[in-house]
Design a protein around this motif. Sequence first.
Motif, short mmCIF file in Angstrom:
data_model
loop_
_atom_site.label_atom_id
_atom_site.label_comp_id
_atom_site.label_asym_id
_atom_site.label_seq_id
_atom_site.Cartn_x
_atom_site.Cartn_y
_atom_site.Cartn_z
N SER A 182 0.83 -1.21 0.00
CA SER A 182 0.00 0.00 0.00
C SER A 182 0.87 1.25 0.00
O SER A 182 0.56 2.24 -0.71
N LEU A 225 -6.26 4.87 0.68
CA LEU A 225 -6.14 3.78 -0.27
C LEU A 225 -6.73 2.53 0.37
O LEU A 225 -6.33 2.13 1.45
N LEU A 262 -8.51 4.46 -4.78
CA LEU A 262 -7.54 5.49 -4.42
C LEU A 262 -8.27 6.82 -4.32
O LEU A 262 -9.01 7.21 -5.23
#
Length: 257
Positions: free
Chosen positions: A65, A81, A92
């Motif tokens: 991530s 995210l 996103l």
Amino acid sequence: MARGAKAATAAASGPAGYQTLRVRVQASVPYTKHVFLKPHVGEPGDDVPATRALFVAGLPLCVTSDDLVDLFSVFGDVAALALHPSEVTGILVFTKEAGCVEALAAAAGGAMLELSPSEPEGPVGLKSWVVAHKSTFPGNQVLQHQLDDWMEAHDEEQERKRKAAEADADDGWTVVKRQKGRQLNTDGEGTSVGGVSATVAAAAGANALAKQKLLPNFYRFQQREKRRDELLELREQFENDKRKIQELKAARKFKPL
């Protein structure tokens, strides 16, 4: 058009409704990874802002991530995210709408980004799936250990119950245990038989006989068999009567001229 040019054109266009963003995972690797972007359209009541959110698909398996946040931060600050458990797709969210617009424009213009992912702690890709699959089968040693622990706990529980029963018996109390189902007795050969009294057995037999006598000719096959037996009995009686008549005729002394 050559086959390679057609493949490149198809990859650049991407699936319907998506923009293709080319990503080089490592500078030393010659090939590129295609990541597909499109504006995120949430469900009614969704808290994700539609103007600042992107749906991302086709993410590399070897990135985290934090790596993805660093990758898309070139278009603007990333607010959040959310990755799917498969880590192949995600949502996103940028802090400003301009970040979402710039990302889609860069993908439409054929831009390429470079990403240097962090060193993974364990296996990635296909190897990680194999490891996860094997972890679901602990092996015979682990299974045997679990069985031994269970048997030991079971024996301890049985021993505790036995001691408790002995303690109650020492106090002069008779422990009565409730058992489900009818009581089973054992005959001389050690075979378990049902503990049914003679009165109950006789009553059950009488009921069975009463039911048999109640409907003797209920079924069609019973009626057919009854008619057939009656016909055979009549034929046999007729033959007997015929034979008796012949015997009487032969035995009589008076014979007319």
